[in-house]
Design an enzyme around this catalytic site. Structure first.
Site, PDB file in Angstrom:
ATOM      1  N   GLY A  19       0.839  -1.197   0.000  1.00 17.74           N
ATOM      2  CA  GLY A  19       0.000   0.000   0.000  1.00 17.74           C
ATOM      3  C   GLY A  19       0.875   1.248   0.000  1.00 17.74           C
ATOM      4  O   GLY A  19       2.047   1.227  -0.423  1.00 17.74           O
ATOM      5  N   TRP A  21       2.249   2.927   2.488  1.00 13.68           N
ATOM      6  CA  TRP A  21       3.439   2.801   3.349  1.00 13.68           C
ATOM      7  C   TRP A  21       4.257   1.560   2.966  1.00 13.68           C
ATOM      8  O   TRP A  21       5.484   1.599   2.959  1.00 13.68           O
ATOM      9  CB  TRP A  21       3.004   2.753   4.807  1.00 13.68           C
ATOM     10  CG  TRP A  21       4.103   2.783   5.838  1.00 13.68           C
ATOM     11  CD1 TRP A  21       4.189   1.982   6.940  1.00 13.68           C
ATOM     12  CD2 TRP A  21       5.230   3.693   5.936  1.00 13.68           C
ATOM     13  NE1 TRP A  21       5.293   2.310   7.699  1.00 13.68           N
ATOM     14  CE2 TRP A  21       5.947   3.355   7.104  1.00 13.68           C
ATOM     15  CE3 TRP A  21       5.691   4.726   5.139  1.00 13.68           C
ATOM     16  CZ2 TRP A  21       7.106   4.031   7.484  1.00 13.68           C
ATOM     17  CZ3 TRP A  21       6.862   5.402   5.519  1.00 13.68           C
ATOM     18  CH2 TRP A  21       7.548   5.053   6.675  1.00 13.68           C
ATOM     19  N   GLY A  22       3.587   0.495   2.624  1.00 17.03           N
ATOM     20  CA  GLY A  22       4.294  -0.723   2.234  1.00 17.03           C
ATOM     21  C   GLY A  22       5.229  -0.447   1.068  1.00 17.03           C
ATOM     22  O   GLY A  22       6.396  -0.858   1.063  1.00 17.03           O
ATOM     23  N   PHE A 122      -5.988  -7.049   7.721  1.00 18.57           N
ATOM     24  CA  PHE A 122      -5.704  -8.163   6.816  1.00 18.57           C
ATOM     25  C   PHE A 122      -4.611  -9.104   7.326  1.00 18.57           C
ATOM     26  O   PHE A 122      -4.408 -10.178   6.763  1.00 18.57           O
ATOM     27  CB  PHE A 122      -5.280  -7.638   5.433  1.00 18.57           C
ATOM     28  CG  PHE A 122      -6.282  -6.702   4.816  1.00 18.57           C
ATOM     29  CD1 PHE A 122      -7.616  -7.067   4.690  1.00 18.57           C
ATOM     30  CD2 PHE A 122      -5.895  -5.443   4.356  1.00 18.57           C
ATOM     31  CE1 PHE A 122      -8.549  -6.199   4.117  1.00 18.57           C
ATOM     32  CE2 PHE A 122      -6.821  -4.571   3.786  1.00 18.57           C
ATOM     33  CZ  PHE A 122      -8.156  -4.953   3.665  1.00 18.57           C
ATOM     34  N   ALA A 178       3.535   8.609   4.688  1.00 13.24           N
ATOM     35  CA  ALA A 178       4.261   7.855   3.660  1.00 13.24           C
ATOM     36  C   ALA A 178       4.709   8.728   2.494  1.00 13.24           C
ATOM     37  O   ALA A 178       5.859   8.632   2.052  1.00 13.24           O
ATOM     38  CB  ALA A 178       3.391   6.701   3.164  1.00 13.24           C
ATOM     39  N   LYS A 284      -2.452   6.256  18.453  1.00 15.77           N
ATOM     40  CA  LYS A 284      -2.550   7.641  17.941  1.00 15.77           C
ATOM     41  C   LYS A 284      -3.589   7.739  16.832  1.00 15.77           C
ATOM     42  O   LYS A 284      -4.110   8.819  16.553  1.00 15.77           O
ATOM     43  CB  LYS A 284      -1.188   8.177  17.522  1.00 15.77           C
ATOM     44  CG  LYS A 284      -0.514   7.450  16.340  1.00 15.77           C
ATOM     45  CD  LYS A 284      -0.986   7.864  14.979  1.00 15.77           C
ATOM     46  CE  LYS A 284      -0.359   7.045  13.871  1.00 15.77           C
ATOM     47  NZ  LYS A 284      -0.970   7.296  12.549  1.00 15.77           N
ATOM     48  N   ASN A 351      -6.405   9.654   8.870  1.00 18.39           N
ATOM     49  CA  ASN A 351      -7.487   9.582   9.874  1.00 18.39           C
ATOM     50  C   ASN A 351      -7.962  10.979  10.234  1.00 18.39           C
ATOM     51  O   ASN A 351      -9.162  11.253  10.302  1.00 18.39           O
ATOM     52  CB  ASN A 351      -6.985   8.857  11.134  1.00 18.39           C
ATOM     53  CG  ASN A 351      -6.779   7.379  10.900  1.00 18.39           C
ATOM     54  OD1 ASN A 351      -7.732   6.616  10.835  1.00 18.39           O
ATOM     55  ND2 ASN A 351      -5.520   6.978  10.747  1.00 18.39           N
TER      56      ASN A 351
HETATM   57  N1  LIG Z   1       0.267   5.457   4.695  1.00 15.19           N
HETATM   58  C1  LIG Z   1       0.964   6.025   5.655  1.00 15.19           C
HETATM   59  O1  LIG Z   1       1.242   7.232   5.639  1.00 15.19           O
HETATM   60  C2  LIG Z   1       1.461   5.173   6.794  1.00 15.19           C
HETATM   61  C3  LIG Z   1       2.601   5.608   7.477  1.00 15.19           C
HETATM   62  C4  LIG Z   1       3.082   4.851   8.537  1.00 15.19           C
HETATM   63  C5  LIG Z   1       2.443   3.679   8.880  1.00 15.19           C
HETATM   64  N2  LIG Z   1       1.349   3.273   8.196  1.00 15.19           N
HETATM   65  C6  LIG Z   1       0.745   1.995   8.595  1.00 15.19           C
HETATM   66  O2  LIG Z   1       1.210   1.014   7.684  1.00 15.19           O
HETATM   67  C7  LIG Z   1       0.232  -0.024   7.544  1.00 15.19           C
HETATM   68  C8  LIG Z   1      -0.025  -0.242   6.074  1.00 15.19           C
HETATM   69  O3  LIG Z   1      -0.601   0.921   5.538  1.00 15.19           O
HETATM   70  P1  LIG Z   1      -0.503   1.337   4.002  1.00 15.19           P
HETATM   71  O4  LIG Z   1      -0.573   2.821   4.005  1.00 15.19           O
HETATM   72  O5  LIG Z   1       0.661   0.698   3.335  1.00 15.19           O
HETATM   73  O6  LIG Z   1      -1.813   0.675   3.387  1.00 15.19           O
HETATM   74  P2  LIG Z   1      -2.980   1.406   2.551  1.00 15.19           P
HETATM   75  O7  LIG Z   1      -3.835   2.200   3.452  1.00 15.19           O
HETATM   76  O8  LIG Z   1      -2.389   2.054   1.373  1.00 15.19           O
HETATM   77  O9  LIG Z   1      -3.887   0.131   2.176  1.00 15.19           O
HETATM   78  C9  LIG Z   1      -4.020  -0.414   0.955  1.00 15.19           C
HETATM   79  C10 LIG Z   1      -3.351  -1.764   0.882  1.00 15.19           C
HETATM   80  O10 LIG Z   1      -4.248  -2.778   1.348  1.00 15.19           O
HETATM   81  C11 LIG Z   1      -4.201  -3.859   0.420  1.00 15.19           C
HETATM   82  N3  LIG Z   1      -5.402  -4.681   0.519  1.00 15.19           N
HETATM   83  C12 LIG Z   1      -6.671  -4.350   0.174  1.00 15.19           C
HETATM   84  N4  LIG Z   1      -7.498  -5.399   0.391  1.00 15.19           N
HETATM   85  C13 LIG Z   1      -6.720  -6.390   0.893  1.00 15.19           C
HETATM   86  C14 LIG Z   1      -6.980  -7.720   1.349  1.00 15.19           C
HETATM   87  N5  LIG Z   1      -8.206  -8.234   1.344  1.00 15.19           N
HETATM   88  N6  LIG Z   1      -5.935  -8.449   1.821  1.00 15.19           N
HETATM   89  C15 LIG Z   1      -4.701  -7.945   1.866  1.00 15.19           C
HETATM   90  N7  LIG Z   1      -4.391  -6.692   1.460  1.00 15.19           N
HETATM   91  C16 LIG Z   1      -5.384  -5.938   0.983  1.00 15.19           C
HETATM   92  C17 LIG Z   1      -4.054  -3.161  -0.901  1.00 15.19           C
HETATM   93  O11 LIG Z   1      -3.594  -4.045  -1.890  1.00 15.19           O
HETATM   94  C18 LIG Z   1      -3.023  -2.107  -0.560  1.00 15.19           C
HETATM   95  O12 LIG Z   1      -1.728  -2.635  -0.659  1.00 15.19           O
HETATM   96  C19 LIG Z   1      -0.986   0.443   8.339  1.00 15.19           C
HETATM   97  O13 LIG Z   1      -1.016  -0.198   9.584  1.00 15.19           O
HETATM   98  C20 LIG Z   1      -0.766   1.930   8.516  1.00 15.19           C
HETATM   99  O14 LIG Z   1      -1.324   2.450   9.718  1.00 15.19           O
HETATM  100  C21 LIG Z   1       0.858   3.980   7.152  1.00 15.19           C
HETATM  101  O1  LIG Z   2      -2.471   8.651   7.420  1.00 20.83           O
HETATM  102  P1  LIG Z   2      -2.635   7.982   8.749  1.00 20.83           P
HETATM  103  O2  LIG Z   2      -3.646   8.663   9.621  1.00 20.83           O
HETATM  104  O3  LIG Z   2      -2.886   6.506   8.603  1.00 20.83           O
HETATM  105  O4  LIG Z   2      -1.244   8.161   9.501  1.00 20.83           O
HETATM  106  C1  LIG Z   2      -0.084   7.938   8.754  1.00 20.83           C
HETATM  107  C2  LIG Z   2       1.116   7.670   9.650  1.00 20.83           C
HETATM  108  O5  LIG Z   2       0.814   6.691  10.596  1.00 20.83           O
HETATM  109  C3  LIG Z   2       1.658   8.917  10.266  1.00 20.83           C
HETATM  110  O6  LIG Z   2       2.835   8.597  10.966  1.00 20.83           O
END
Ligand SMILES: NC(=O)c1ccc[n+]([C@@H]2O[C@H](COP(=O)([O-])OP(=O)(O)OC[C@H]3O[C@@H](n4cnc5c(N)ncnc54)[C@H](O)[C@@H]3O)[C@@H](O)[C@H]2O)c1
Ligand SMILES: O=P(O)(O)OC[C@H](O)CO
Length: 425
Positions: A19, A21-22, A122, A178, A284, A351
């Site tokens: 996603g 962050w991934g 997931f 991200a 948070k 959020n």
């Molecule tokens: N995005 C940010 O800014 C950020 C920053 C730091 C930490 N995080 C944390 O990192 C983690 C991952 O967040 P993200 O931003 O990469 O995800 P995202 O919010 O971009 O979610 C989308 C991802 O979910 C996948 N997905 C959808 N349906 C699915 C299913 N049924 N099974 C498996 N995967 C499925 C999609 O393929 C995609 O890769 C979260 O816990 C988030 O809180 C996010």
């Molecule tokens: O976009 P949010 O609210 O999922 O937050 C993203 C990161 O966790 C911030 O550090």
């Protein structure tokens, strides 16, 4: 003493999740494995939840003359061809050594380092699919912000992943929106990695300290009580420490883990408090929703600061109450995964932004999430429900008035305007 020159094998990395962050973390580690090729294999596998995706007309990759643009394509094929995750991290070039793979068993099969990075709802099913498929001596890092609430209680994802897969798993969390990290704007992060003492072999050159600035293999050994059956003692019972890393591999201690994640634009601080790092990132997200609501009401910065202050207090209390043996107050007050993540999430996180729009437009957060995020997932709403269901089982809803207020408002029992009264001392 083991020397890097004698390490016949290199660590292979797989990022489980792709996603927003991934994909960003895949970029970060792919840059680092190239620079540290004595430790890491150059290819980074990235497991992608496969879907068909239509390149939008406004994308620079859209070419009306090409079938690739005019009809939906497999996301993995687009990523591998364009070296960009056009859906979840558009307009960011990925290093060519990131390889998108839709087959999870194939993606993890040679990995000695697994980075779990997907929306928390997931991960349970993914781990069930992965059981028996990962290398037994692999090590994990969970970048997931959330908690696993079940009949067992409230578990950290590092622990639930570790125990399901039989490996040791640490946690990475910080003030890390991200897209900012992907654009290489400077930020900090915290990695909690408290690996089994057997991982702390000395890397070369001889005399190089083998552990983090705050720890050593000696004090790790003191901290970690080795029990039979591959388990370490923890506040919540046991967690997996996995199987000893074969001597042909470079050690996976703080120094080498830091080399995998630290960039000039992404500064890593290594710690041992896995519970504190995981809880800061998870809790948070609940607070950011409250911050979005008060901001959406036009109540200004003082109200938002009040919510953030309470949020930090409830994070510390949650950690100290339910993870008392390992959780350190300083992790919340001094590290990026604590106060800094609270501030950034309550300023520009998804959020926060979706909660703010929901108040301004009089719509549910779910509707806004669907409309605004193009498939990205909010973590705060589900975490508010999960934490509330856990607090109820403990009879402690009233001890956490802000977390409980967010749940009550999401449930429609209260309105965002009620927050001051709901949290009044
Ligand atoms: N995005 C940010 O800014 C950020 C920053 C730091 C930490 N995080 C944390 O990192 C983690 C991952 O967040 P993200 O931003 O990469 O995800 P995202 O919010 O971009 O979610 C989308 C991802 O979910 C996948 N997905 C959808 N349906 C699915 C299913 N049924 N099974 C498996 N995967 C499925 C999609 O393929 C995609 O890769 C979260 O816990 C988030 O809180 C996010
Ligand atoms: O976009 P949010 O609210 O999922 O937050 C993203 C990161 O966790 C911030 O550090």
């Amino acid at each position: 003493m083991a020397s890097l020159a004698t390490n016949a094998k290199k660590h292979k990395v797989c990022v489980v999740g792709s996603g927003n962050w991934g994909t960003t973390i895949a970029k970060v580690v792919a840059e680092n494995v190239k620079e540290n090729d004595e430790i890491f294999d150059e290819e980074v596998q990235m497991w992608v939840y496969e879907e068909d995706y239509q390149v939008p007309k406004e994308s620079k990759h859209y070419d009306p003359g090409s079938a690739l643009s005019t009809k939906p394509q497999k996301l993995t094929q687009l990523i591998n061809r364009l070296h960009e995750n056009v859906k979840y991290l558009p307009d960011i070039a990925l290093p060519k050594n990131v390889v998108a793979n839709p087959d999870i068993a194939d993606a993890v099969k040679e990995a000695t380092i697994l980075i779990f990075n997907l929306p928390h709802q997931f991960i349970g099913r993914i781990c069930d699919n992965l059981k028996g498929k990962v290398i037994p001596y692999a090590r994990g890092i969970s970048c997931i912000k959330g908690v696993a609430v079940s009949e067992k209680g409230c578990e950290l994802f590092s622990d639930s992943i570790g125990s399901k897969l039989g490996i040791y798993c640490g946690a990475l969390s910080g003030a890390n929106i991200a897209t900012e990290v992907a654009l290489e704007k400077w930020s900090e992060t915290t990695i909690a990695y408290d690996p089994p003492p057997m991982d702390s072999r000395q890397p070369t050159p001889a005399g190089t300290p083998s552990d983090s600035p705050r720890g050593s293999s000696a004090n790790l050994a003191e901290l970690s009580t080795e029990l039979s059956g591959g388990q370490l003692s923890t506040a919540k019972g046991t967690k997996s420490k996995g199987v000893a890393l074969p001597a042909e591999y470079p050690p996976l201690n703080h120094i080498n883990m830091r080399k995998l994640f630290h960039r000039p634009y992404f500064h890593v601080h290594m710690v041992h408090d896995v519970a504190g790092v995981s809880l800061g990132g998870a809790l948070k997200n609940i607070v950011a929703i409250a911050a979005g609501w008060v901001d959406g009401l036009g109540w200004g910065d003082n109200a938002k600061a009040a919510v953030e202050r309470l949020g930090i207090l409830e994070e510390v209390k949650f950690g100290k109450t339910f993870f008392s043996k390992t959780c350190r107050t300083e992790t919340f007050t001094e590290e990026s995964c604590g106060v800094a993540d609270m501030i950034t999430s309550c300023s520009g996180g998804r959020n926060f932004r979706c909660a703010k729009m929901s108040v301004k437009e009089g719509k549910s957060i779910g509707e806004i999430e669907e409309r605004e995020l193009n498939g990205q997932k909010l973590q705060g709403t589900s975490t508010a429900y999960e934490v509330n269901s856990f607090l109820k089982t403990q009879g402690m809803e009233q001890e956490f008035p802000l977390f409980t207020a967010v749940y009550s408002i999401l449930e429609g029992k209260n309105k965002p305007e009620d927050i001051p009264q709901l949290v009044e001392r």
